[in-house]
Each structure stands twice: as structure tokens, then as C-alpha cells.
Write a protein that holds these residues in place. Structure first.
Motif: not given
Length: 397
Positions: A48, A97, A136, A140, A150, A154-155, A158-159
Motif C-alpha cells: 500500500i 509498511q 488504517y 495512511t 499513493q 488508492d488508499f 485498498f480499504y
């Protein structure tokens, strides 16, 4: 060859499904750990942050190995302690990450743990979901501040993938609960059906034999006063009837035993015993004309037992309500069905030999209809008697 391979695969999958959850979780954790360090697939995994890769060596390499193991090994408890499993793996995933360690196949563990939490977590589901969402969001923000390329869509994408995986596990949990409820209800229905069947059998056995014994005892009392030399015959009839009642009651008690074995097939009355019913009624003083038409073919146990019960109930009613009146019993064997007709001629007597529960013909009609047949009973015109007719489907076995 393909059929044999498919059969072996089906057997293996069936065996896997029946393994304890702890064993399956252990195997899954071991496989993921091995793949996480396999050169071919080790670099494949969900990503991510896309931050510049950290050069690992020395302590950094050891930290990377520890993070990889932390994303794989907790899967051992994913079914028993899904919240703990997801918390450990999620934390390791977030650290990996932020520190920008190289991709590893072990990151698949976050997806497996998330599914397991949706499928197995029973308490604090909403609380855990809120904590994960907050975590989360914090991740981010941290990745964005560290220079991640990103963007918000995009985040968010993914979520949403993580949410779908959680919901998939939730759907599996709901399906298992509904399946368990269906099995429970099916078990209750089967138990109720079996209780009703046994109640009908008890009614048939007790009512028929006790009625016959009462009638025979009355006849023996009459003979004791008028023809003492014939009293022995009546007493022997009472004794034989009692033995038959005990035999059938033992059969029912045997069925009730929690042995897991069915004793119905080899111990319940069959078509060959209908003649015994007729003979027992005759010994009770009931004049019975017995006729059998067609070839007697082997039928299923349910069909033969139902035929027996129809004749038994009809003769019991004749003994109770029309003692001494002529009775005709006809059993006609067809190719795909059995027809039974019992007619008792003449009006009913004023009293009955034994009290009537009023459920015999009703239960019998239900038994016949469960086999797809029909039963009709009622009085003949001008008080000419009573008729019981049944059609019982049943192809030869």
C-alpha cells in the motif's frame, strides 16, 4: 485416469474439511511461512505504501524476518483467537509498511486474518472494526507524510478490498450459523416425527392387545359359568395375546434404545403376520372371514407395517364396538399397491369393551398418507356396519 484423480481429490478435500480447526490453522500458518521465504514467490504480497525500499542487512534483516514471521505464525490461532491473530498480524503489516521493508508473501497473512476475524469472531465485532478502521486511517496519514506516491482514491480502494474480505468472512459465519440452525430444526422435526410414530405404534399395540385380552377375559368368565370345560381355551388365548403384546412392546423399547442401530426391519410385524391378527380376533370370539387376493410380493418395511396396522386397528375397533358381529378382512395385492378393506356387519353394541381414545383411525390415516396413500372409514348405510378401506402404495423391493 481423470475420474480416479477426481475421486482421490474429492476424498482428500472431504478429509480436509473434517479435520479440527486447530490442525487446519497450523497447516495454513506453516505453508504461508514456507512460501514467505521461498525465493520464487517471496516478493509477492499486498502493498500500500510504495515507499522507497529499505536496504536490509544485519539487524535490519533480522527485524524483517521477525516481521515476516509475525505476519504468518499467528494464523495458528486464527479460529480460536481471531482478534488477537488479526491484531498481531495487522501491527506487523503496518510496521513493515512504515519502515518500507521489502515485499514478502507473508503479507498475505493480513488478508487471511481479516477473513478469519469476520468468520469466527463472536464478540466485540463492531469495536474491533472501528479500531481497525482508525488504525488504517492513521497508517495512511503516516505513509502520506513519509512521501508515499499513493493518493486518497488508492488508499480508499485498498480499504474497500479489506472490507470486502471482512464481509466475506462475516457471510461465511452467518451461513454456518444458519446451517447449524437448519440442522437443529431438522433434528427436532425428525425427533417429533419419531415420537409421533412411536406413539402411534404404542397406541396400536396396547389398544389392540388389551382390547383382545379384555374381550377374552369376559368370554372366559362367561365360559366359567356356562361351560367350565372350555375355560382353558379362553385362558390360553389371553396368555397368547399377552405374549404378543410383550413381544411388540419389547420391539418398541428396543427402537428407543440409544444404540444408533435400527431394529425396525427385522422385528416389526410384517405381512405374514396379518393372518395371526385374524386368528387372534377369532380366539377373542369375533367371527372373521379372511380373504387374500393376488400374489404377496416383498415390500418395504414401512408398507408392510402400515398394512398390518390397518388390519390391526380395524379388528380392534370391531372387538371394541361390535363384539361378536361378523367381520370381513380383504387384502388385495397389486403390482404397485396394497388394498385393505375391513367390514364389520351389523349395528354397534351399546357399550364398548374398553374405553376409546379416539386417535386410532386418525393416526392410522396420517401413517397411510405419509406413504402417499389414502384411508377412508365410516359407517355403512342403514346402520349396516362399519367399513375401513385403505390404499397403500408400495412397489416390490
Amino acid at each position: 485416469m481423470l475420474a480416479s484423480a477426481a475421486s482421490r481429490l474429492s476424498t482428500a478435500l472431504d478429509g480436509w474439511r473434517h479435520l479440527p480447526s486447530s490442525i487446519k490453522d497450523g497447516v495454513l500458518a506453516a505453508v504461508l511461512t514456507v512460501l514467505a521465504f521461498a525465493p520464487t514467490v517471496a516478493h509477492i504480497g499486498p502493498e500500500i505504501g510504495d515507499l522507497p525500499r529499505r536496504e536490509t542487512g544485519g539487524i535490519g534483516a533480522m527485524v524483517g524476518v521477525a516481521l515476516t514471521l509475525a505476519m504468518c505464525l499467528p494464523l495458528v490461532i486464527r479460529s480460536r483467537m481471531p482478534a488477537v491473530c488479526l491484531s498481531v498480524i495487522g501491527t506487523a503489516f503496518a510496521i513493515g509498511q512504515v519502515l518500507s521493508y521489502p515485499d514478502t508473501f507473508g503479507k498475505i497473512g493480513i488478508l487471511l486474518a481479516l477473513y478469519a476475524a469476520g468468520a469466527h469472531l463472536a464478540r466485540f465485532r463492531r469495536g474491533l472494526a472501528a479500531v481497525l478502521t482508525a488504525g488504517y486511517a492513521a497508517l495512511t496519514v503516516a505513509l502520506h507524510n513519509l512521501g508515499s506516491p499513493q493518493r486518497f482514491p488508492d488508499f480508499l480502494a485498498f480499504y474497500l478490498v479489506l472490507v470486502v474480505i471482512w464481509l466475506a468472512g462475516t457471510g461465511m459465519r452467518r451461513w454456518r450459523a444458519e446451517e447449524a440452525e437448519r440442522r437443529r430444526l431438522a433434528g427436532e422435526v425428525a425427533a417429533a416425527t419419531e415420537r409421533a410414530r412411536i406413539a402411534r405404534d404404542l397406541h396400536d399395540v396396547v389398544t389392540h392387545h388389551v382390547t383382545a385380552m379384555v374381550v377374552q377375559a369376559d368370554a372366559a368368565q362367561f365360559l366359567l359359568d356356562s361351560a367350565p370345560e372350555r375355560t382353558g381355551t379362553g385362558l390360553r388365548a389371553i396368555s397368547d395375546t399377552g405374549r404378543r403384546a410383550l413381544t411388540e412392546l419389547r420391539t418398541l423399547l428396543g427402537i428407543l434404545e440409544a444404540t444408533g442401530e435400527s431394529r425396525t426391519a427385522d422385528r416389526t410385524p410384517a405381512m405374514g403376520k396379518v393372518a395371526d391378527l385374524v386368528e387372534q380376533a377369532r380366539l377373542s370370539g369375533q367371527p372373521v372371514e379372511w380373504t387374500e387376493q393376488g400374489e404377496q410380493l416383498p415390500r418395504s418395511v414401512d408398507v408392510e407395517l402400515t398394512t398390518y396396522r390397518v388390519v390391526q386397528e380395524a379388528l380392534t375397533n370391531a372387538l371394541k364396538h361390535a363384539t361378536g358381529n361378523p367381520t370381513k378382512v380383504l387384502v388385495r395385492h397389486g403390482k404397485d399397491q396394497i388394498e385393505v378393506e375391513v367390514i364389520t356387519l351389523g349395528p354397534a353394541i351399546g357399550g364398548t369393551a374398553t374405553p376409546s381414545g379416539g386417535r386410532g383411525l386418525t393416526g392410522l390415516r396420517e401413517r397411510v398418507r405419509m406413504l402417499g396413500g389414502d384411508l377412508i372409514s365410516g359407517g355403512l348405510p342403514d346402520d349396516g356396519g362399519f367399513r375401513v378401506w385403505a390404499m397403500i402404495p408400495g412397489s416390490p423391493t
